[in-house]
Design a protein around this motif. Structure first.
Motif, PDB file in Angstrom:
ATOM      1  N   GLY A  58      -7.407  25.875 -12.452  1.00 33.00           N
ATOM      2  CA  GLY A  58      -6.051  25.480 -12.080  1.00 33.00           C
ATOM      3  C   GLY A  58      -5.369  26.511 -11.207  1.00 33.00           C
ATOM      4  O   GLY A  58      -4.694  26.175 -10.233  1.00 33.00           O
ATOM      5  N   ALA A  59      -5.557  27.806 -11.545  1.00 30.43           N
ATOM      6  CA  ALA A  59      -4.936  28.872 -10.760  1.00 30.43           C
ATOM      7  C   ALA A  59      -5.505  28.913  -9.343  1.00 30.43           C
ATOM      8  O   ALA A  59      -4.763  29.117  -8.367  1.00 30.43           O
ATOM      9  CB  ALA A  59      -5.142  30.209 -11.450  1.00 30.43           C
ATOM     10  N   ALA A 116      -6.736  26.367  -7.720  1.00 30.41           N
ATOM     11  CA  ALA A 116      -6.221  25.192  -7.017  1.00 30.41           C
ATOM     12  C   ALA A 116      -4.786  25.414  -6.568  1.00 30.41           C
ATOM     13  O   ALA A 116      -4.413  25.065  -5.431  1.00 30.41           O
ATOM     14  CB  ALA A 116      -6.306  23.965  -7.935  1.00 30.41           C
ATOM     15  N   VAL A 117      -3.966  26.017  -7.430  1.00 29.64           N
ATOM     16  CA  VAL A 117      -2.570  26.286  -7.073  1.00 29.64           C
ATOM     17  C   VAL A 117      -2.474  27.270  -5.909  1.00 29.64           C
ATOM     18  O   VAL A 117      -1.571  27.184  -5.080  1.00 29.64           O
ATOM     19  CB  VAL A 117      -1.808  26.832  -8.305  1.00 29.64           C
ATOM     20  CG1 VAL A 117      -0.449  27.383  -7.912  1.00 29.64           C
ATOM     21  CG2 VAL A 117      -1.622  25.724  -9.340  1.00 29.64           C
ATOM     22  N   SER A 118      -3.439  28.179  -5.802  1.00 30.66           N
ATOM     23  CA  SER A 118      -3.393  29.194  -4.738  1.00 30.66           C
ATOM     24  C   SER A 118      -3.567  28.589  -3.352  1.00 30.66           C
ATOM     25  O   SER A 118      -3.287  29.254  -2.344  1.00 30.66           O
ATOM     26  CB  SER A 118      -4.463  30.261  -4.983  1.00 30.66           C
ATOM     27  OG  SER A 118      -5.770  29.743  -4.793  1.00 30.66           O
ATOM     28  N   THR A 119      -4.031  27.338  -3.256  1.00 31.36           N
ATOM     29  CA  THR A 119      -4.171  26.690  -1.945  1.00 31.36           C
ATOM     30  C   THR A 119      -2.833  26.164  -1.426  1.00 31.36           C
ATOM     31  O   THR A 119      -2.726  25.792  -0.254  1.00 31.36           O
ATOM     32  CB  THR A 119      -5.154  25.510  -2.026  1.00 31.36           C
ATOM     33  OG1 THR A 119      -4.610  24.485  -2.890  1.00 31.36           O
ATOM     34  CG2 THR A 119      -6.500  25.952  -2.568  1.00 31.36           C
ATOM     35  N   SER A 120      -1.835  26.131  -2.284  1.00 29.14           N
ATOM     36  CA  SER A 120      -0.549  25.547  -1.910  1.00 29.14           C
ATOM     37  C   SER A 120       0.032  26.183  -0.651  1.00 29.14           C
ATOM     38  O   SER A 120       0.460  25.492   0.272  1.00 29.14           O
ATOM     39  CB  SER A 120       0.440  25.666  -3.075  1.00 29.14           C
ATOM     40  OG  SER A 120       1.706  25.161  -2.722  1.00 29.14           O
ATOM     41  N   PRO A 148      -3.391  21.425  -5.387  1.00 28.21           N
ATOM     42  CA  PRO A 148      -2.560  22.262  -6.255  1.00 28.21           C
ATOM     43  C   PRO A 148      -1.807  21.492  -7.338  1.00 28.21           C
ATOM     44  O   PRO A 148      -1.409  22.080  -8.343  1.00 28.21           O
ATOM     45  CB  PRO A 148      -1.594  22.935  -5.285  1.00 28.21           C
ATOM     46  CG  PRO A 148      -1.541  22.051  -4.103  1.00 28.21           C
ATOM     47  CD  PRO A 148      -2.892  21.417  -3.996  1.00 28.21           C
ATOM     48  N   GLY A 161      -4.471  21.473 -10.001  1.00 27.98           N
ATOM     49  CA  GLY A 161      -3.843  22.733 -10.381  1.00 27.98           C
ATOM     50  C   GLY A 161      -2.930  22.571 -11.577  1.00 27.98           C
ATOM     51  O   GLY A 161      -3.288  22.891 -12.708  1.00 27.98           O
ATOM     52  N   HIS A 162      -1.738  22.022 -11.348  1.00 27.61           N
ATOM     53  CA  HIS A 162      -0.757  21.857 -12.418  1.00 27.61           C
ATOM     54  C   HIS A 162      -1.291  20.966 -13.543  1.00 27.61           C
ATOM     55  O   HIS A 162      -1.073  21.257 -14.733  1.00 27.61           O
ATOM     56  CB  HIS A 162       0.545  21.264 -11.863  1.00 27.61           C
ATOM     57  CG  HIS A 162       1.483  22.304 -11.331  1.00 27.61           C
ATOM     58  ND1 HIS A 162       2.555  22.768 -12.051  1.00 27.61           N
ATOM     59  CD2 HIS A 162       1.499  22.978 -10.169  1.00 27.61           C
ATOM     60  CE1 HIS A 162       3.205  23.684 -11.340  1.00 27.61           C
ATOM     61  NE2 HIS A 162       2.578  23.826 -10.193  1.00 27.61           N
ATOM     62  N   ILE A 195      -1.696  32.210 -13.794  1.00 30.87           N
ATOM     63  CA  ILE A 195      -1.125  31.918 -12.482  1.00 30.87           C
ATOM     64  C   ILE A 195      -1.107  33.151 -11.588  1.00 30.87           C
ATOM     65  O   ILE A 195      -1.037  33.051 -10.358  1.00 30.87           O
ATOM     66  CB  ILE A 195       0.279  31.301 -12.633  1.00 30.87           C
ATOM     67  CG1 ILE A 195       0.162  29.890 -13.222  1.00 30.87           C
ATOM     68  CG2 ILE A 195       1.037  31.236 -11.316  1.00 30.87           C
ATOM     69  CD1 ILE A 195       1.492  29.248 -13.550  1.00 30.87           C
ATOM     70  N   GLU A 236      -3.050  33.567  -8.429  1.00 30.34           N
ATOM     71  CA  GLU A 236      -2.639  32.917  -7.181  1.00 30.34           C
ATOM     72  C   GLU A 236      -2.561  33.873  -5.991  1.00 30.34           C
ATOM     73  O   GLU A 236      -3.065  33.543  -4.904  1.00 30.34           O
ATOM     74  CB  GLU A 236      -1.298  32.201  -7.364  1.00 30.34           C
ATOM     75  CG  GLU A 236      -0.841  31.458  -6.113  1.00 30.34           C
ATOM     76  CD  GLU A 236       0.459  30.694  -6.329  1.00 30.34           C
ATOM     77  OE1 GLU A 236       0.976  30.148  -5.338  1.00 30.34           O
ATOM     78  OE2 GLU A 236       0.945  30.651  -7.470  1.00 30.34           O
TER      79      GLU A 236
END
Length: 302
Positions: free
Chosen positions: A16-17, A19-23, A223, A227-228, A247, A250
């Motif tokens: 998840g972290a 995936a969120v880092s691609t934001s 993300p 991610g979330h 997180i 990220e």
């Protein structure tokens, strides 16, 4: 439901972290206003989830008033996290804003101790501080100081508090609602709030080239859903404090992606900062494991 192993829960947080880092990468590629990007990120996620959610619609009848209220609060908090964070970028540097938002563990520890009676250990706080120092080091060269930047930093700090509260509400509600039902409700509420924000400032929802629409879709899938949503799955078995620590991956993921995709160099401070972050997270997880395996609920109710 049988609780997953410690490894599965932590692996989900790691995925998840990442995936969120691609934001930040997709936001950088898009030329649309930040509020519009945030709206489509959540709205398209809801659209994608709808066919699967329809299989869970019977669960809506069994949701208590308390869980509806907490889900509503969670959705509004997530929306205002995006609004305040994006607004902060108009006044302060991206680096300053991101670092302030990564102060989530400190807010999560305070909230967990206050509302869930989680024990706050010196080791947990120390590992969080170590990881946050690493986040600061990664963005060290990009800070700027001014009266206007101070206002932006205040918005980013408030955004950090809001997203931490979002995870704390999720930590409570996910004990009773399925992942699909909870995230569908929360993302839908967030999208509605962001739509009202976009309408209030009369921003266009349609006048964008193909690259922007591809970025909107990628933000919804990677993300948000990968991610979330994955982190919201894990929060049924781990605390919001653990999620907020995860997180902190990220800044590392974003730096590596920026190097691969945009040729942005990874400076010495970023290497050192990454080591600090990984060390802090490793120490935190080691201490958690020393206390024993994960249980169905690491905390008692508020």
């Amino acid at each position: 439901m049988k609780p997953p192993s410690t490894i599965k829960a932590y692996a989900a947080l790691f995925i998840g972290a990442l995936a969120v880092s691609t934001s930040a990468i997709f936001v950088k590629w898009s030329q649309a206003p930040s509020a519009v990007i945030a709206f489509y990120r959540l709205f398209l996620a809801v659209v994608i989830m709808t066919p699967l959610f329809l299989q869970h619609r019977n669960e809506l009848r069994g949701i208590s008033r308390r869980d509806w209220l907490f889900s509503l609060c969670s959705g509004v908090l997530l929306a205002f996290h995006f609004i305040l964070w994006f607004e902060s970028l108009d006044y302060t540097s991206v680096a300053s804003s991101v670092v302030l938002v990564t102060l989530q563990p400190l807010f999560a520890f305070a909230g967990g101790a206050l509302f869930f009676r989680e024990r706050l250990t010196v080791g947990a706080v120390g590992s969080a501080v170590l990881a946050i120092i690493g986040s600061v080091l990664i963005s060290w060269g990009d800070f700027r100081v001014s009266g206007q930047a101070l206002y932006g930093d205040g918005l980013a700090l408030l955004s950090c508090a809001f997203v931490t509260a979002y995870w704390l509400f999720g930590q409570e509600v996910r004990q009773r609602l399925s992942l699909m039902t909870y995230t569908y409700i929360v993302y839908g509420i967030s999208a509605a709030v962001l739509w009202l924000y976009v309408m209030l400032f009369r921003l266009s929802l349609t006048a964008y080239p193909l690259i922007d629409w591809l970025c909107f879709l990628a933000l919804a899938v990677i993300p948000t859903l990968l991610g979330h949503s994955v982190m919201n799955w894990a929060i049924k078995w781990v605390s919001a404090s653990t999620v907020s620590m995860a997180i902190l991956f990220e800044p590392i993921g974003a730096s590596v992606l920026a190097y691969w995709l945009f040729g942005e160099p990874i400076r010495r401070f970023q290497w050192i900062g990454g080591i600090f972050i990984l060390t802090g997270i490793a120490l935190y997880l080691w201490e958690k494991n020393e206390k024993g395996p994960l249980t169905m609920q690491e905390q008692s109710g508020p």
